[in-house]
Motif scaffolding. Structure first.
Motif, PDB file in Angstrom:
ATOM      1  N   ARG A  70       0.865  -1.256   0.062  1.00  0.00           N
ATOM      2  CA  ARG A  70      -0.095   0.213   0.193  1.00  0.00           C
ATOM      3  C   ARG A  70       0.861   1.397  -0.010  1.00  0.00           C
ATOM      4  N   ARG A  71       1.864   1.285   0.862  1.00  0.00           N
ATOM      5  CA  ARG A  71       2.864   2.429   0.912  1.00  0.00           C
ATOM      6  C   ARG A  71       3.144   2.569  -0.573  1.00  0.00           C
ATOM      7  N   LYS A  72       3.981   1.565  -1.190  1.00  0.00           N
ATOM      8  CA  LYS A  72       4.274   1.771  -2.516  1.00  0.00           C
ATOM      9  C   LYS A  72       3.449   2.359  -3.608  1.00  0.00           C
ATOM     10  N   GLU A  73       2.171   1.708  -3.414  1.00  0.00           N
ATOM     11  CA  GLU A  73       1.284   2.170  -4.263  1.00  0.00           C
ATOM     12  C   GLU A  73       0.803   3.572  -3.972  1.00  0.00           C
ATOM     13  N   ASP A  74       0.936   3.861  -2.888  1.00  0.00           N
ATOM     14  CA  ASP A  74       0.545   5.414  -2.393  1.00  0.00           C
ATOM     15  C   ASP A  74       1.707   6.361  -2.835  1.00  0.00           C
ATOM     16  N   GLY A  75       2.723   5.812  -3.462  1.00  0.00           N
ATOM     17  CA  GLY A  75       3.869   6.684  -3.720  1.00  0.00           C
ATOM     18  C   GLY A  75       4.832   6.823  -2.740  1.00  0.00           C
ATOM     19  N   SER A  76       4.765   6.281  -1.707  1.00  0.00           N
ATOM     20  CA  SER A  76       5.405   6.599  -0.423  1.00  0.00           C
ATOM     21  C   SER A  76       6.913   5.815  -0.452  1.00  0.00           C
ATOM     22  N   LYS A  77       7.950   6.404   0.018  1.00  0.00           N
ATOM     23  CA  LYS A  77       9.101   5.775   0.195  1.00  0.00           C
ATOM     24  C   LYS A  77       9.380   4.819   1.448  1.00  0.00           C
ATOM     25  N   GLN A  78       8.066   5.294   2.320  1.00  0.00           N
ATOM     26  CA  GLN A  78       8.324   4.383   3.724  1.00  0.00           C
ATOM     27  C   GLN A  78       8.132   2.666   3.448  1.00  0.00           C
ATOM     28  N   TRP A  79       8.988   2.185   3.985  1.00  0.00           N
ATOM     29  CA  TRP A  79       9.062   0.852   4.071  1.00  0.00           C
ATOM     30  C   TRP A  79       9.235  -0.031   2.798  1.00  0.00           C
ATOM     31  N   GLN A  80      10.001   0.717   1.778  1.00  0.00           N
ATOM     32  CA  GLN A  80      10.504   0.283   0.572  1.00  0.00           C
ATOM     33  C   GLN A  80      11.848  -0.112   0.442  1.00  0.00           C
ATOM     34  N   ASP A  81      12.574  -0.343   1.546  1.00  0.00           N
ATOM     35  CA  ASP A  81      13.899  -0.670   1.610  1.00  0.00           C
ATOM     36  C   ASP A  81      14.270  -1.988   2.285  1.00  0.00           C
ATOM     37  N   GLY A  82      13.390  -2.909   2.512  1.00  0.00           N
ATOM     38  CA  GLY A  82      13.487  -4.158   3.069  1.00  0.00           C
ATOM     39  C   GLY A  82      13.110  -4.108   4.587  1.00  0.00           C
ATOM     40  N   TYR A  83      12.853  -2.903   4.986  1.00  0.00           N
ATOM     41  CA  TYR A  83      12.536  -2.967   6.530  1.00  0.00           C
ATOM     42  C   TYR A  83      10.903  -2.428   6.414  1.00  0.00           C
ATOM     43  N   PRO A  84      10.246  -3.010   7.289  1.00  0.00           N
ATOM     44  CA  PRO A  84      10.292  -4.283   8.095  1.00  0.00           C
ATOM     45  C   PRO A  84      10.407  -5.278   7.146  1.00  0.00           C
ATOM     46  N   ASN A  85      10.811  -6.498   7.905  1.00  0.00           N
ATOM     47  CA  ASN A  85      10.946  -7.753   7.228  1.00  0.00           C
ATOM     48  C   ASN A  85      10.535  -8.934   8.259  1.00  0.00           C
ATOM     49  N   PRO A  86      10.552 -10.079   7.789  1.00  0.00           N
ATOM     50  CA  PRO A  86      10.260 -11.302   8.946  1.00  0.00           C
ATOM     51  C   PRO A  86      11.171 -11.326  10.002  1.00  0.00           C
ATOM     52  N   ASP A  87      12.381 -10.916   9.929  1.00  0.00           N
ATOM     53  CA  ASP A  87      13.324 -11.068  10.926  1.00  0.00           C
ATOM     54  C   ASP A  87      12.952 -10.076  12.163  1.00  0.00           C
ATOM     55  N   VAL A  88      12.615  -8.812  11.749  1.00  0.00           N
ATOM     56  CA  VAL A  88      12.067  -7.751  12.602  1.00  0.00           C
ATOM     57  C   VAL A  88      10.829  -8.110  13.648  1.00  0.00           C
ATOM     58  N   VAL A  89      10.083  -8.775  12.790  1.00  0.00           N
ATOM     59  CA  VAL A  89       8.526  -9.331  13.392  1.00  0.00           C
ATOM     60  C   VAL A  89       9.049 -10.486  14.401  1.00  0.00           C
ATOM     61  N   ARG A  90      10.031 -11.282  13.963  1.00  0.00           N
ATOM     62  CA  ARG A  90      10.434 -12.373  14.884  1.00  0.00           C
ATOM     63  C   ARG A  90      11.032 -11.767  16.127  1.00  0.00           C
ATOM     64  N   LYS A  91      11.815 -10.760  16.046  1.00  0.00           N
ATOM     65  CA  LYS A  91      12.335  -9.904  17.083  1.00  0.00           C
ATOM     66  C   LYS A  91      11.598  -9.387  18.039  1.00  0.00           C
ATOM     67  N   ASP A  92      10.457  -8.816  17.262  1.00  0.00           N
ATOM     68  CA  ASP A  92       9.477  -7.950  18.176  1.00  0.00           C
ATOM     69  C   ASP A  92       8.595  -9.101  19.115  1.00  0.00           C
ATOM     70  N   ILE A  93       8.430 -10.160  18.504  1.00  0.00           N
ATOM     71  CA  ILE A  93       7.648 -11.065  19.103  1.00  0.00           C
ATOM     72  C   ILE A  93       8.447 -11.807  20.395  1.00  0.00           C
ATOM     73  N   GLU A  94       9.777 -12.029  20.046  1.00  0.00           N
ATOM     74  CA  GLU A  94      10.816 -12.846  20.830  1.00  0.00           C
ATOM     75  C   GLU A  94      10.904 -11.733  22.284  1.00  0.00           C
ATOM     76  N   THR A  95      11.007 -10.355  22.017  1.00  0.00           N
ATOM     77  CA  THR A  95      11.214  -9.535  22.824  1.00  0.00           C
ATOM     78  C   THR A  95      10.114  -8.930  23.649  1.00  0.00           C
ATOM     79  N   GLY A  96       9.020  -9.381  23.064  1.00  0.00           N
ATOM     80  CA  GLY A  96       7.654  -8.986  23.822  1.00  0.00           C
ATOM     81  C   GLY A  96       7.272  -7.603  23.320  1.00  0.00           C
ATOM     82  N   VAL A  97       7.876  -7.098  22.505  1.00  0.00           N
ATOM     83  CA  VAL A  97       7.047  -5.788  22.008  1.00  0.00           C
ATOM     84  C   VAL A  97       6.200  -5.757  20.648  1.00  0.00           C
ATOM     85  N   GLY A  98       6.094  -7.049  20.211  1.00  0.00           N
ATOM     86  CA  GLY A  98       4.933  -7.108  19.195  1.00  0.00           C
ATOM     87  C   GLY A  98       3.361  -7.351  19.828  1.00  0.00           C
TER      88      GLY A  98
END
Length: 168
Positions: free
Chosen positions: A26-54
């Motif tokens: 959606r960000r890309k379709e909206d012409g946004s540069k946010q989240w278009q550089d490989g972040y976030p990614n599945p490793d970020v989500v896994r770390k969020d959950i493991e550290t209790g912040v997701g």
């Protein structure tokens, strides 16, 4: 509607990533540069959950939203170009995303409302968040919920609009 907002479980990682992937597109379709550089990614989500912040927003046992919620943990916020409303303890919000088939229902605002309640339950009365300059939808949501624009912070070399909401 009855919602539940709670810490994410490891078993929910793939659903969370699916929601974030939809938001990235959606960000890309909206012409946004946010989240278009490989972040976030599945490793970020896994770390969020493991550290209790997701955290997940659930409706009828289905995960329909996600956010990372941290306490006093955003080093780049120390270098704001501008000024925060406070230097007290704060909750940081990152990676807010809502499932594609649940857009337009005000759920990002609902997630922020739950995060504010969570902060208050931890005796913290400040929430800080940043967003890309071209994420107009999120800026409108933040302003509608009473967040004040405080200046710019930098992530991975890019400036971002920084907001804070305080209450007592």
């Amino acid at each position: 509607m009855a919602f539940e907002f709670r810490k994410a479980l490891v078993t929910e990682q793939s659903r969370i990533w699916e929601i974030l992937e939809q938001a990235i597109i959606r960000r890309k379709e909206d012409g946004s540069k946010q989240w278009q550089d490989g972040y976030p990614n599945p490793d970020v989500v896994r770390k969020d959950i493991e550290t209790g912040v997701g955290f997940v927003l659930i409706e009828d046992s289905t995960i329909i939203g996600y956010a990372a919620v941290l306490i006093n943990d955003e080093p780049s916020y120390a270098d704001i170009e501008g000024e925060w409303l406070s230097n007290e303890d704060f909750v940081v919000v990152h990676r807010v995303a809502v499932a594609q088939n649940h857009l337009g229902k005000g759920l990002s605002g609902k997630i922020l409302e739950y995060i504010e309640e969570y902060a208050a339950s931890e005796n913290i009365y400040s929430v800080k968040v940043d967003t890309n300059f071209d994420n107009i939808a999120m800026m409108k949501i933040l302003e509608k919920r009473g967040y004040i624009y405080c200046g710019e912070v930098y992530f991975r070399g890019s400036p971002r609009r920084a907001y804070e909401k305080m209450w007592s």
